[in-house]
Design a protein around this motif. Sequence first.
Motif, mmCIF file in Angstrom:
data_model
loop_
_atom_site.group_PDB
_atom_site.id
_atom_site.type_symbol
_atom_site.label_atom_id
_atom_site.label_comp_id
_atom_site.label_asym_id
_atom_site.label_seq_id
_atom_site.Cartn_x
_atom_site.Cartn_y
_atom_site.Cartn_z
ATOM 1 N N TRP A 493 0.829 -1.212 0.000
ATOM 2 C CA TRP A 493 0.000 0.000 0.000
ATOM 3 C C TRP A 493 0.860 1.259 0.000
ATOM 4 C CZ3 TRP A 493 -4.397 -1.138 4.158
ATOM 5 C CH2 TRP A 493 -5.320 -2.039 3.593
ATOM 6 N N GLY A 496 1.569 2.175 -3.298
ATOM 7 C CA GLY A 496 0.438 2.228 -4.226
ATOM 8 C C GLY A 496 0.104 0.886 -4.848
ATOM 9 N N LEU A 497 0.639 -0.218 -4.279
ATOM 10 C CA LEU A 497 0.384 -1.557 -4.833
ATOM 11 C C LEU A 497 -0.559 -2.348 -3.914
ATOM 12 C CD1 LEU A 497 4.039 -2.416 -5.962
ATOM 13 C CD2 LEU A 497 2.223 -1.274 -7.260
ATOM 14 N N ASP A 498 -1.038 -3.479 -4.385
ATOM 15 C CA ASP A 498 -1.981 -4.303 -3.611
ATOM 16 C C ASP A 498 -2.159 -5.633 -4.334
ATOM 17 O OD1 ASP A 498 -3.775 -4.995 -1.611
ATOM 18 O OD2 ASP A 498 -5.419 -3.750 -2.344
ATOM 19 N N TYR A 499 -2.858 -6.548 -3.745
ATOM 20 C CA TYR A 499 -3.253 -7.785 -4.438
ATOM 21 C C TYR A 499 -4.699 -8.054 -4.104
ATOM 22 C CZ TYR A 499 -2.087 -9.700 0.189
ATOM 23 O OH TYR A 499 -2.007 -9.928 1.541
ATOM 24 N N LEU A 500 -5.393 -8.673 -5.064
ATOM 25 C CA LEU A 500 -6.845 -8.761 -4.935
ATOM 26 C C LEU A 500 -7.309 -10.139 -4.477
ATOM 27 C CD1 LEU A 500 -7.837 -6.636 -8.055
ATOM 28 C CD2 LEU A 500 -7.405 -5.908 -5.705
ATOM 29 N N TYR A 543 0.742 -8.899 -8.504
ATOM 30 C CA TYR A 543 0.566 -9.389 -9.875
ATOM 31 C C TYR A 543 0.576 -8.221 -10.846
ATOM 32 C CZ TYR A 543 -0.770 -13.097 -6.804
ATOM 33 O OH TYR A 543 -0.749 -14.013 -5.777
#
Lengths: 636, 636
Positions: A493, A496-500, A543
């Motif tokens: 976070w 600015g990244l994340d995984y779903l 990803y």
Amino acid sequence: MMQGLPLRTVTDQRDAMSPKITVELLRQLRQAMKNSKYITEPIQAYIVPSGDAHQSEYIAPCDRRREFICGFNGSAGTAIVTEQHAALWTDGRYFLQASQQMDNNWTLMKMGLKETPSQEDWLISVLPENSKVGVDPWIIAADQWKNMSKALSNAGHSLVAVKDNLIDAIWEDRPPRPSTKLITLGLKYAGLTWQDKVTALRGKMAERKISWFVVTALDEIAWLFNLRGSDIEYNPVFFAYAIIGISSIKLFVDSKRLLHPAVREHLELDSPSKSELTIQCFSYESVYTELQAVCVALAPKEKMWICDKASCALTQVIPKAHRSAIPYTPLCLAKAVKNPTEIQGMKMAHIKDAVALCELFAWLEKEIPKGKVTEISVADKAEELRSQQKDFVGLSFPTISSVGPNGAIIHYRPLPETNRTLSLNEVYLIDSGAQYLDGTTDVTRTVHFGTPSDYEKECFTYVLKGHIAVSAAVFPNGTKGHLLDSFARASLWDSGLDYLHGTGHGVGCFLNVHEGPCGISYKTFADEPLEAGMIVSDEPGYYEDGSFGIRLENVVLVIPAKTKYNYRNRGSLTFEPLTLVPIQLKMINTDLLTQKERDWVNDYHRKCRETVGAELERQARKVALDWLIQETQPIV
Amino acid sequence: MMQGLPLRTVTDQRDAMSPKITVELLRQLRQAMKNSKYITEPIQAYIVPSGDAHQSEYIAPCDRRREFICGFNGSAGTAIVTEQHAALWTDGRYFLQASQQMDNNWTLMKMGLKETPSQEDWLISVLPENSKVGVDPWIIAADQWKNMSKALSNAGHSLVAVKDNLIDAIWEDRPPRPSTKLITLGLKYAGLTWQDKVTALRGKMAERKISWFVVTALDEIAWLFNLRGSDIEYNPVFFAYAIIGISSIKLFVDSKRLLHPAVREHLELDSPSKSELTIQCFSYESVYTELQAVCVALAPKEKMWICDKASCALTQVIPKAHRSAIPYTPLCLAKAVKNPTEIQGMKMAHIKDAVALCELFAWLEKEIPKGKVTEISVADKAEELRSQQKDFVGLSFPTISSVGPNGAIIHYRPLPETNRTLSLNEVYLIDSGAQYLDGTTDVTRTVHFGTPSDYEKECFTYVLKGHIAVSAAVFPNGTKGHLLDSFARASLWDSGLDYLHGTGHGVGCFLNVHEGPCGISYKTFADEPLEAGMIVSDEPGYYEDGSFGIRLENVVLVIPAKTKYNYRNRGSLTFEPLTLVPIQLKMINTDLLTQKERDWVNDYHRKCRETVGAELERQARKVALDWLIQETQPIV
């Protein structure tokens, strides 16, 4: 492996992604919808859910009715056929696959998009007034039935239970329901006799003044009786029901399976020790009539437990006044908290699994430069190496083996037409696991056999930081797993990244690789608090579409934590990694790690080296041992 | 101030904690329960809930019916009186207080303990067969009615709505419902005209095909019409209802309040510009009959919104087929996302509030050694200093001013008999806030005027680390606040510590200091995602029973965050502190802070010094300015 992932059988994998021709099947189904042989009055729509009668996550070939009627073989999706229309609802993971596997008789309903109607709304919009919508009450859960029924009757229609499954009626070469050989687990593996488990269960029932409990989940039955089967691929379960009373035990299972002397002896079928521990055996199919008989004899205030995810058919047998529907059964909870024998078994299974993976990675390092290793061949090699280990039974799920952009497809599984060759230039992700008699494994490693880019390393390091944040977290007794989910994401976070997907799921002990009632997810709010002895996965990821996928997964055991203070004597918990496979140092940007994180990595690698190293030595696997030692050098 | 804290009026505070004698009152109530003047058939039990007809968190004196009947004046609790019994249910915060305030006609039902029956179970156990249980349908929420009614009818009883409130019937000197002067807020404070707010609301209604919306929450009505009142202490609201149609506006409020020319002009009562923005005014009491009239005229498919927390009385007026009950109304959401004018106002209010607190702390440093400063005198001084600031209206909640062990009582408020003197030897915690025309404040600081112990500093530093972890968190758009709660606890958890309240609540703009639908809590799962413009508190704490309490609270604004990457273009959010009061450096063990945390403290203090310093200079408050400069030295 993340929960909610698709399962395709080996056969499916080899199938081309071409549409199934369904004209004739739909004609036959629509005829059956009017045929008085099956139904008293014609129905205007027929719902074909995904699941089996036990709401299993993975299902047997004979239960793949939705796939049979529409061709789509993903793990999630519901088909509805009316006199004029045929539609399939599935979620974002499957839009492409479903559109490729279905012919143009079918409309794809993309769930999660604003414009997509719900099944109820769609039915109401296409049905003539006063329609009857049919469904097999055995494969729809009680709560789903309730919602659908309410929506339809509000609109002047009705949901009706069609006893004979209409898909089965037109499915000529439908495979028989599997009835594989039962495996009995002695104390050495189970830690507790089934008699002790039944007695403990009855204690819970007495506490809540419950006199009967209808057990419908296959893994709960397998766990309770210390039996395993192989009716469903990857899941060592067998088709059965059980009804546990305060002084009686009714087991519903194909009688042929009970002929084997070992099984008879294990269940004490011929020489029961005590009458309240005598198992009465019935055929699998007779659960309905037997439950009716039990219900007829209920005293006025008697209460019966059934899971609210059980089939509508069985649930409705129990009169409302006697029914106590529960989201998680006491068996689900008891099974989740592993006993010392199970914990020991899980540890052993993970050491053996690590041996196989060390061998695999050592082999890959040598083979990849030759340019012949593919996603599928790695998966096959991993299975071969695991199968060399003691008490190996089979895989715990189909191996996810993915190179470069394929790794970004979270639910990827290599098919001949997508199969990529491993190289020195791309990130490789392998998510795999096995069933051993003593435990179940599930591990993901992401590696690079050449030189990873700075960006790949950066992303990998954020994922690693998230993995460590969960694994090293200390939290009070009574904390639910979902409260830990954000720890896994904080580093991603920040950039600015994340995984779903969720961060972790419960793992069975020589049982399903996904089990409740605990987990670590932003989505799960009905999870039960973590307790010492529970086992979950810790698997954050990242990803990058079209480019690469990263996931780092250990199976971890919940253990008591020693803390400086102890607020209100609540006690604290933390995790101990069971998975002991090195994390590739080459992928880590150590500048991004704190000292604490570096220490964690070094401690983890020391433990891998000591524990797995000893076993590699015992098994005289010199090459793998050398690889392990090289991969577990401390970082500074 | 943490949500769910009790509110006692100034009068209550001065009361001794002695039991109220209720023999005669209970006799009268039991007579009323059989009196055909109020009820058609005798009732066997009467429920007295805590709330008012608007489900307000804080209530007016005329609505303190539960306190009137049993003597217990905490913020949460339900009284039930049967022919034989009288019982009060309340939670752990109030066990002691309730037992002290009630006489022995009452049984205290300690909620949260295993052996304590629920209200339903208790009623079922004590009532004769076929009993009628009465409740005033105006002060029970629709969803509570539903649950209670279901439980009772399952056991053969029935829940009946008693139109005349039986407490009011026996309450001789019941205060009248307040009808304070209305304050109109112009664009300067509100940022949007009420006409624009109504138009935006109608847009939301049209989107969801809703033709009417029954507004029952007092803060939603105040916000919608840009009006404020002072009917409820600390909350600038006024008793009213509103029914908003697509082309009509019905406002239900005491007509006397609308006589003032400024109010008439503000609402355009005499010269409406457009017919669909003409407000029809009705008396407060006529909402029921007017809603009935609206419902009678509904077209077959018309839908009406009402919050599921609205009173049973109003909810049941709307026929089920037309009723759309929602957990959060669009006004609640619109109000939560502050517009630029409101944000500017909140910033100004917090600067003025900081000026008052800098003055207070500077004064305390000089006065405490004299040994005359008490918890109550600090609270009074804080109010005096705040009242000197522009646009001050009043406090936003009663000041929590607590020394040493009193600080460990989370819901402490100083009473003459508990009032401690501030000293150089104990930790002091002050949680206070005010209403200004331009905004609402709520700030907690914990300080020591002598030398804190290492343990006090250690605990304070963990709380600070938690505060910073939330305040500096970066998270994707769409994240719900409860996913951030564990960030505030991680440092405490690491050492085996924790606090038993949530981390943050929404804050209104010159409105209620607690508002929905956002918050930061391990308990809240129904919260709405955080959005830029929302304002919440960030207030972790630690409480050592019998010793000290620590809490560190800033009000923070949700703002867009700049991140290195931007996964799936979702965008990220973070917080900007609005509260600008120095955090006492003396309480920090800087060795326990990371460099990032030290930078955060220094940045924060630099901002306090610049922003509040400029205002202190403008107001020529030299002593406070010197104090501010001394307290905002950078740490290294």
